[in-house]
Structures are given as structure tokens and as C-alpha cells.
Design an enzyme around this catalytic site. Sequence first.
Site, PDB file in Angstrom:
ATOM      1  N   ASN A  87      -3.724  -6.185   0.770  1.00 15.55           N
ATOM      2  CA  ASN A  87      -3.572  -5.956  -0.670  1.00 15.55           C
ATOM      3  C   ASN A  87      -3.936  -7.239  -1.422  1.00 15.55           C
ATOM      4  OD1 ASN A  87      -1.097  -7.635  -0.973  1.00 15.55           O
ATOM      5  ND2 ASN A  87      -0.300  -6.109   0.461  1.00 15.55           N
ATOM      6  N   ASP A 121       3.200  -0.809   3.486  1.00 20.29           N
ATOM      7  CA  ASP A 121       4.129   0.267   3.858  1.00 20.29           C
ATOM      8  C   ASP A 121       3.720   0.897   5.194  1.00 20.29           C
ATOM      9  OD1 ASP A 121       5.630  -0.051   1.601  1.00 20.29           O
ATOM     10  OD2 ASP A 121       4.422   1.333   0.407  1.00 20.29           O
ATOM     11  N   LYS A 138     -14.604  -3.292  18.271  1.00 21.93           N
ATOM     12  CA  LYS A 138     -15.061  -2.967  16.913  1.00 21.93           C
ATOM     13  C   LYS A 138     -15.381  -1.469  16.834  1.00 21.93           C
ATOM     14  CE  LYS A 138     -18.622  -4.053  13.594  1.00 21.93           C
ATOM     15  NZ  LYS A 138     -19.965  -4.537  13.439  1.00 21.93           N
ATOM     16  N   PRO A 170       8.314  -0.936   9.162  1.00 17.67           N
ATOM     17  CA  PRO A 170       9.734  -0.989   8.803  1.00 17.67           C
ATOM     18  C   PRO A 170       9.883  -1.413   7.346  1.00 17.67           C
ATOM     19  CG  PRO A 170       9.120  -2.794  10.279  1.00 17.67           C
ATOM     20  CD  PRO A 170       7.945  -1.889  10.204  1.00 17.67           C
ATOM     21  N   ILE A 221      11.342  -3.781   5.347  1.00 20.84           N
ATOM     22  CA  ILE A 221      11.991  -5.059   5.694  1.00 20.84           C
ATOM     23  C   ILE A 221      13.147  -5.369   4.740  1.00 20.84           C
ATOM     24  CG2 ILE A 221      11.643  -7.515   6.137  1.00 20.84           C
ATOM     25  CD1 ILE A 221       8.759  -6.999   6.726  1.00 20.84           C
ATOM     26  N   PHE A 256      11.483  -7.815  -4.725  1.00 22.61           N
ATOM     27  CA  PHE A 256      10.469  -7.869  -5.789  1.00 22.61           C
ATOM     28  C   PHE A 256       9.829  -6.501  -5.885  1.00 22.61           C
ATOM     29  CE2 PHE A 256       9.929 -12.346  -7.064  1.00 22.61           C
ATOM     30  CZ  PHE A 256      10.909 -12.890  -6.244  1.00 22.61           C
TER      31      PHE A 256
END
Length: 403
Positions: free
Chosen positions: A209, A275, A285, A302, A304, A322
Site C-alpha cells: 500500500n 488485511d 516467478k 491476523p 494485529i 490508527f
Amino acid sequence: MPDGKNILVGITGGIAAYKICELIRMYKSSGANVKVVCTPNALNFVSILTLQTLSQNKVAFEQFEIGDFKPEHISYADEADVFVIAPATASTISKIANGIADNLLTSIAAAFNKPFVIAPAMNTNMWNNPFVQENLQKLAAQGYTIVPPESGFLACGTTGEGRLAALDKIFDTTVDILCGTKKFLSGKKIIVTAGGTVEDIDPVRFISNYSSGKTGCALADTAFRRGAETVLITTKNVQKPYKVVKVKSALEMQTALSEEFDDADYIFMSAAVADFRIKEFNPQKTKKTDSDTLTLELVKNPDILQYLCNKKTSSRPVIVGFCAETENLIENAKNKILKKGCDFIVANDVSRKDIGFSTDENEVYIINRNLDVKKVEKQSKLKIAEEIIKEVYEKSGNLCTHK
Ligand SMILES: Cc1cc2nc3c(=O)[nH]c(=O)nc-3n(C[C@H](O)[C@H](O)[C@H](O)COP(=O)(O)O)c2cc1C
């Protein structure tokens, strides 16, 4: 504010020298007296006239100038309450760490027995040079305050670590030193997670991300500056004067957190944890086939934050989650704190281009278990980190002793 205090600013021959003109102005506006000493090389980057006009004092740079009976390196060292060297080149850092005094600035440094603030700035390879790092560690071990450089675009045309720390940060560090100790987190252990986790698909591809890890780094830097035993668990390559645990995936992050959890007082979970991860990592590859589609099967990682909240006793550690949302920010954040059982949630809106992911600024809401919401206005991530740490520290039952 450091009214009437004497700040000696040392400028060395790095490209960031021009930024120190603004730092001098900030110190002057805070009521401090400022004197400037430059290495001869620094004068290739900034002019004496500018520094003299901003500091309202003569700029020192000549070691052997015939002047007062007292050599300048002695009188400057006597007068100053703090010596701020910014930017500090690899060369000057290494000289000071080895007691070399071959110009006026390094001679003053050798004679100075009060607090130092050293703000290194250099090309990433210079910053990663083991001798430079070793010399910085030597200085840190002797109590010199190092304001570490940041990551970003560098004058040499590359991007990486080595850019002079934000002037706010250098300024605040100086003020902290001059205005009494504000190490209100000493004796506390703080863990911060940062960056986006990376979930491998095969040896060359991954899912991740846009999290830059900047907020987490700012939190860890602030915790360290406030005296905490700091552990930064991050997916990014960073070098810090405190413990850094480099991880990649969500599972690795969970393991690292479990190892540090038991004696932690505060945990700031600012990393963006995936997630889901790939169900089966392909050790080779993945080859292109004739098919127009490719289906990747994912399995849940998991949770966390939930895992840590379940491990938590009633009082320790304080856990701060957060949440980055693109809509219904406050509502989603309140639901999250209730669902997970953490002590605070820091929420920010990642749909806005001017704040959040990869930018240097943010605007956040801090929500506690009573669902009280405190807005922290848009400002640098460093200032936001300071506000978050202050709020969490105060609202988790501590009488705040800092200004
Ligand atoms: C254009 C230019 C930019 C430089 N920028 C830096 C820098 O940002 N950091 C650094 O450590 N050295 C930098 N150097 C190299 C230093 O100027 C060099 O190591 C010098 O000997 C440092 O001297 P001083 O520490 O006595 O000022 C730069 C050199 C040039 C020519």
C-alpha cells in the site's frame, strides 16, 4: 521560549547550508541571541553578509584572525548555551567525533562542554557510510543530541535518507534543551509500527500500500527525543539512534510486536498492515499464460491490533490504533475503537491529496475510549506526532510535566 539564551550556530559545507538562514531567523524571533561560526567550506554555500544580517552579529570563520586577546574558539565556547551544528557534513561529524580541531568551528566544538545539537545532512551513500555512522554513534554515546536527517529528494538528484531534518524539528530540539528537560517519557518503553506491510506473491511481485511510514517515524523520533526507550518496527529502511526492527509482512510485524510487547508502556500502531496475504507464495516467478485473467487467492492476515488488545492487561500497555479512511472518518474510527478495545484511535482522511499518505503534513482526530474527539489541525507530521504523544500521555493518567 529561549529568551535571552545564547545559541551558537555552526554551519558546515553542505548544500543544506542555505536553509540555516531561516533557522537563524526562527531563533532570533524566539528571543535568543545568535552567533554564527562557519567552516571555510560553508562560505561556498552561504554569504557572510546574509548570516551577519540575520544573526545581527559578526560571523566567525577565521581561525587565526588577530582580534581580542581571547581566541575566538574560547570566547565563543564560553558564551554559548548550546552549539547547534546544521547542516553537519560527514567530514565535520567525523572530525568532532575524533577530537580533530583544524578550523574555527571544529576548534570551538573541541572546547565546548555544554549541549550540542547536531543535524547531519548529506547524500544517502555518505549517510550510510559505516565510518560516518560509527562517528555519529560515538557522538550520541557522549550525549550529543543528533537530529537525524529525513528521507526525501536530495540535491544530488536522488531520493533517499540524508535530507536535513525539518527546521521545526531542529528548532524544537534546541528549545527543549534550553528551556529545561522535557524528557517526560524517560523510563517508558514505546513501540511504534510504521510503513505499509509487503505481502509477496512470488520472488518479484508483491501486494502493498502507499503508506510512507513518515508518521510512524515522526512518532518514534518524538518518543526518543522525549526520553523513551524507543523501538520502531518498520517495513522501511531507516537508520535511527534507537532500536529499529525491520520487517516485511504482517506476520513478521506480529512476531516482532510479540517479542517487544511484554515490557512496553505504549504501543503506537501506525503501520498500514495488509488485511490479506497470498494463500500460497509461488517460489518461482509466475509465468504469463494464454489466459486473460489471473486469480490470486488471498487469506486473511491476523488482526494485529485486535491480537494486542486481547493480550493487554487493564493498565498496560496503552495501545493506540490508527485508522485511515476515505469516508465517514469519525464514525468509522469510533466503531473501530469500540470493536478492538484499544485505548485511543488516531483517524485521518486519506482521500485528501494535501494530507496523509506520502505527504509531509497531516490533520488527525484523536479519539479516546469515552469517544471524545480531539481535532489536531493540519501541520507537519512531526508536530502532529508531538500532539499525539502529548495527548496520549496526558489522557492515559499522567500528569504532564512538559510545557
Ligand atoms: C556542491 C556540493 C555539495 C555538498 N554537499 C554536502 C552535503 O550535503 N553533506 C556533506 O557531508 N558534504 C557535502 N559536500 C562535501 C563537503 O563540502 C566536503 O566534505 C567538505 O570537505 C566539508 O567541509 P566542512 O565540513 O569543513 O565544511 C558537498 C560538496 C559540494 C561540492
